[in-house]
Design an enzyme around this catalytic site. Structure first.
Site, short mmCIF file in Angstrom:
data_model
loop_
_atom_site.label_atom_id
_atom_site.label_comp_id
_atom_site.label_asym_id
_atom_site.label_seq_id
_atom_site.Cartn_x
_atom_site.Cartn_y
_atom_site.Cartn_z
N PHE A 112 0.81 -1.22 0.00
CA PHE A 112 0.00 0.00 0.00
C PHE A 112 0.84 1.27 0.00
CE2 PHE A 112 0.83 -0.19 4.55
CZ PHE A 112 0.72 1.12 5.00
N LYS A 113 2.05 1.17 0.50
CA LYS A 113 2.86 2.38 0.63
C LYS A 113 3.32 2.94 -0.72
CE LYS A 113 3.99 1.03 5.26
NZ LYS A 113 4.96 0.72 6.31
N ASP A 114 3.18 2.14 -1.78
CA ASP A 114 3.49 2.66 -3.12
C ASP A 114 2.60 3.84 -3.48
OD1 ASP A 114 5.56 0.86 -3.87
OD2 ASP A 114 4.08 -0.69 -4.32
N LEU A 117 4.27 6.82 -1.68
CA LEU A 117 5.69 7.07 -1.91
C LEU A 117 6.03 7.34 -3.37
CD1 LEU A 117 7.02 4.66 0.79
CD2 LEU A 117 7.51 7.11 0.63
N THR A 147 7.81 0.02 3.89
CA THR A 147 8.16 1.42 3.61
C THR A 147 9.48 1.50 2.86
OG1 THR A 147 6.95 2.38 5.47
CG2 THR A 147 8.82 3.63 4.66
#
Length: 521
Positions: A112-114, A117, A147
């Site tokens: 999900f952090k894509d 970021l 992350t």
């Protein structure tokens, strides 16, 4: 006009550009918007027919002034970020077992952090190219797994940027580690912290930000969710999933969310979406055995315990850095109260709320805890009964809705990572496993590059100095060479390279000298 302040009160009236490039306020607080913009019902309805990038730009634009990022530039930043995703919907919503699943794992690193970021990397690039930080930034981040690789994917090859990622040695999955250490770009530096946990890595990051000399010397920037841009980008998929659920279920008016939670940034984005006017019902904080947040929302005790190693390593966190933003709002946006709470917590490792404050917190969030046995059982059940594979983190979120008896068409469970990132854990529930994506299975044939680092802030800072100096000097030499990309008419967009060359030559000398002097101490 949206301006930003520190949760601890010493820094107010700051711009979006400032808070993105600064990351953590000099007083140790986190930046929050001084006002929460709203999205009207008419605006929300107009987003229904938009593509994900257009919808995301509309939502994010509420918090970004035109002077900081012109609208056309914001749309370009967001559009390029989501071009890297494997599906046009970016974060598709699927129905499973009578509830919705928001699939957040279709980006370049399958987590999900894509979403945030990829955007953050483009914001950094734009701000550096338009005069911030003398064209130079050293991004320092701590990761419990996802992350790091997402930050690396968003920052690799970015002009003027060094990306230094700390992770606890032996406490991330093998695939998570390989997603980081197989990236060959010279501006990427992976440090495995020996005899440490994620919280130790996060403490090193915070100590570095609280060292004004070091912070100024290397032009320190933040990539963890302490950076407001991370939370802002994550707000967008609450809007997207609300629109998709209400497309499919015309009788649904309010949508609830269950969020696997470690550092609190993901579920905090849902809280801000609700404050903006999105019809959000329940927000469920779902934790594993490292359950400081569940304990807080149950009895008001935010008490730091040791970290237990689990099958959902990205949630193996005992202090949630983003939680300070929520505590600030719980204190009625009173920075003095919040600063007192944090000072006491940092001294005693305990914060307790009671009475009306606890009732308010419990009205804002529900919570549940799923241990390893419950998580594995749910993964097995969903694969057997519904032909759907969940990662261990996502399974914690699904377990929570069943524990709380909240399953239904208006409930969205956030699937935060692809299950193939955690084969060792998933195989304990499903054997044989589904075939993993080639992007993940091919990692084991690639060379690796990383360095071990002591669990010590000063030692890590010295390693950073040396790695940055080597990279900056190499870039300066390459730019000065006759065969450089500038000579070939290459990367000189908006004068970016000429701006960076001057800074790079001076920085290379100063940082290299500093690192050599530090090494003699």
């Amino acid at each position: 006009m949206v301006k930003y302040s520190s949760t601890r009160g010493a820094d107010t009236g700051e711009s979006f550009r400032h808070v993105v490039m600064t990351g953590l306020s000099p007083d140790g607080g986190l930046y929050v918007p001084e006002t929460i913009p709203t999205v009207s019902s008419e605006e929300l309805e107009s987003m229904r027919s938009m593509s994900y990038p257009d919808m995301a730009a509309a939502v994010m634009g509420k918090f970004v002034e035109e002077d900081d990022v012109p609208g056309t530039v914001l749309r370009d930043i967001v559009g390029r970020a989501f071009d890297s995703f494997r599906v046009a919907e970016v974060t598709p919503v699927v129905d499973v077992n009578g509830h919705a699943v928001l699939e957040l794992f279709h980006g370049p690193t399958f987590a999900f952090k894509d979403v945030a970021l990829q955007c953050l990397g483009n914001f950094f690039e734009y701000f550096l190219s338009t005069g911030s930080n003398e064209g130079r930034l050293a991004v320092l981040g701590a990761t419990s797994g996802d992350t790091g690789s997402a930050a690396i994917a968003g920052l690799r090859g970015k002009a003027g940027v060094d990306c230094i990622i700390l992770y606890p040695k032996g406490r991330v999955s093998e695939i998570q580690e390989r997603q980081m250490v197989t990236v060959p770009d010279k501006n990427i530096h992976c440090l495995s912290v020996e005899n440490g946990t994620f919280d130790d890595c996060q403490d090193i990051v915070k100590a570095s930000f609280n060292d004004p000399v070091f912070r100024a010397e290397v032009k320190l920037g933040a990539v963890n969710s302490i950076n407001w841009a991370r939370v802002l980008a994550q707000i967008t998929y609450y809007y997207w999933s609300y629109l998709r659920v209400t497309d499919n279920h015309k009788d649904v008016k309010t949508v609830s969310f269950s969020v696997p939670t470690g550092n609190f940034g993901d579920v905090l984005a849902g809280y801000y979406a609700r404050r903006m006017g999105l019809p959000v019902g329940d927000l469920v904080v779902a934790t594993n055995e490292n359950d400081i947040l569940h304990r807080f929302f149950t009895d008001g005790k935010y008490h730091r315990h040791g970290i237990e190693k689990t099958i959902s390593p990205s949630m193996d966190i005992c202090v949630s850095s983003n939680f300070e933003r929520y505590l600030y709002h719980l204190a009625n946006d009173d920075a003095k109260v919040l600063a007192g709470w944090m000072k006491s917590f940092e001294a005693t490792k305990e914060l307790t709320i009671t009475g009306d404050l606890l009732k308010k917190a419990q009205s804002d969030f529900l919570s549940a805890r799923a241990d390893t046995e419950q998580t594995l059982a749910l993964i097995k059940q969903y694969h057997a009964d519904h032909k759907y594979m969940l990662c261990p983190h996502s399974a914690v979120g699904v377990s929570a809705i069943h524990q709380l008896k909240l399953s239904g068409p208006s409930m969205v469970c956030l699937a935060t990572a692809h299950p193939a990132k955690f084969p060792e854990a998933c195989k304990r529930a499903v054997d044989p496993l589904p075939t993993p994506p080639i992007e993940l299975s091919s990692l084991f044939g690639l060379p690796v590059r990383n360095s071990d680092a002591p669990n010590d802030a000063v030692a890590v800072q010295n390693i950073m100095r040396k790695k940055i100096a080597v990279r900056v000097a190499a870039d300066a030499a390459a730019v000065a060479a006759p065969t450089s990309s500038v000579a070939k008419g290459g990367r000189s967009k908006e004068g970016m390279v000429p701006l960076l060359v001057t800074a790079a030559v001076a920085a290379a000398a100063s940082i290299l000298l500093r690192s050599l002097l530090q090494g003699k101490k």
